[in-house]
Design a protein around this motif. Sequence first.
Motif, short mmCIF file in Angstrom:
data_model
loop_
_atom_site.label_atom_id
_atom_site.label_comp_id
_atom_site.label_asym_id
_atom_site.label_seq_id
_atom_site.Cartn_x
_atom_site.Cartn_y
_atom_site.Cartn_z
N ILE A 30 81.04 29.09 46.72
CA ILE A 30 80.43 30.37 46.34
C ILE A 30 79.74 30.25 44.98
O ILE A 30 78.64 30.77 44.77
CB ILE A 30 81.48 31.49 46.32
CG1 ILE A 30 82.07 31.70 47.72
CG2 ILE A 30 80.88 32.80 45.80
CD1 ILE A 30 83.26 32.65 47.76
N ALA A 31 80.37 29.53 44.05
CA ALA A 31 79.74 29.32 42.74
C ALA A 31 78.43 28.57 42.87
O ALA A 31 77.43 28.92 42.22
CB ALA A 31 80.71 28.56 41.82
N GLN A 32 78.41 27.56 43.73
CA GLN A 32 77.17 26.82 43.96
C GLN A 32 76.10 27.73 44.55
O GLN A 32 74.93 27.70 44.14
CB GLN A 32 77.43 25.63 44.88
CG GLN A 32 76.22 24.72 45.05
CD GLN A 32 76.57 23.47 45.84
OE1 GLN A 32 77.61 23.39 46.50
NE2 GLN A 32 75.70 22.47 45.78
N GLN A 33 76.49 28.55 45.49
CA GLN A 33 75.58 29.52 46.10
C GLN A 33 75.01 30.49 45.05
O GLN A 33 73.83 30.86 45.10
CB GLN A 33 76.33 30.30 47.18
CG GLN A 33 75.57 31.45 47.81
CD GLN A 33 76.48 32.30 48.71
OE1 GLN A 33 77.55 31.86 49.12
NE2 GLN A 33 76.06 33.51 49.00
N ALA A 34 75.87 30.90 44.09
CA ALA A 34 75.46 31.84 43.05
C ALA A 34 74.69 31.17 41.92
O ALA A 34 74.12 31.86 41.07
CB ALA A 34 76.67 32.57 42.49
N GLY A 35 74.69 29.84 41.90
CA GLY A 35 73.95 29.11 40.87
C GLY A 35 74.59 29.14 39.50
O GLY A 35 73.90 29.17 38.48
N CYS A 36 75.93 29.11 39.47
CA CYS A 36 76.63 29.14 38.18
C CYS A 36 77.89 28.29 38.28
O CYS A 36 78.27 27.82 39.36
CB CYS A 36 77.00 30.58 37.81
SG CYS A 36 78.14 31.39 38.97
N SER A 37 78.53 28.07 37.14
CA SER A 37 79.79 27.33 37.14
C SER A 37 80.91 28.22 37.67
O SER A 37 80.77 29.45 37.79
CB SER A 37 80.14 26.85 35.73
OG SER A 37 80.57 27.95 34.93
#
Length: 345
Positions: free
Chosen positions: A257-264
């Motif tokens: 989900i973090a990767q999908q959101a573009g953040c750590s």
Amino acid sequence: MSLPQRRIGPFTVSAIGLGCMNLSHAYGAPPPVADADAERLLLQALDAGITLFDTAALYGFGANETLVGRVLKPHRQRITLCSKGGMSGQPVGQGGALQRVIDGRPEAIRRDVEASLQRLGTDVIDLYYLHRWHKAVPIEDSVGEMARLQAEGKLRALGLSEVSATTLRRAHAVAPITAVQSEYSLWSRNAEIAVLAECHRIGAAFVAFSPVARAYLTGTLRDVSAFDAKDIRRAMPRFAPATYAANLVLLEPYAAIAQQAGCSQAQLALAWLLAQGEHIVPIPGTVNPDHLAENLGAATVQLSPQVLAQLDALFQPQVIHGPRYNAQNQAEIDTEDFPGTAHGG
């Protein structure tokens, strides 16, 4: 650097504050960092736009207040300075060694405030919390003394830590409560039972400590057996090796989900909190300048309704293994628990 702003009573503060505890206490042999490194981190936080700094009489048995007061005194007018009392280091027994003592009697509250003012090098503390409700003392008595200290000009605003909605209502009937500080993260959602709504009803802010779940939600903590002997997580059931291993299974979908959101992953945890309401202010702590910068980056992360729904579904309280505290520490707090959860979330 300019950070988004939020309101805590009369104060306008950075939307992400700094919890100063672990500069002196909690996650390793005290002190966990050298004074010079701690000073640099506090000033980096100030330069990065943080205006909310949170300490307590308990942290390092006063050492953290002394550090924060000394470093930030030249910048006092730029910051909102928060501390806590009613739980502090007091001499116990013949040897007089300092031990953690919860004491909510009016005379103890006054003693703690006066000592904190001296260590912080200030005439007034902006936001002062009762660190723990001493259940042998009516909350009205403790808050009543805090209100008298406020009337004397020693405190600007009053708060409570780790209390239930019922206790908050009782306290607020005595004197206006500006903020409640308790643990709140995807991993610890007890605040959603009642306190968040009560804060909103009375116009109080909710200050979320341990917003990245004591490193769990950063995705970097894998081996809990390597904790320092003085690390407070050793006594927390969720961090027992077998229990923690059961909780690790949530981190793979969380990382996706973090990767999908573009953040750590740390930024995802903080951005989720910021999205829960304008009256919520997280105060992550760190001893690492890179982690500080990473945390503040969460202020610019905008999460879609779809991502928020995914996180809500993934971290339902009933799937979290282990309670937040052991039996002794659990008895010292007053927060609500989810009924009927199998794992004590």
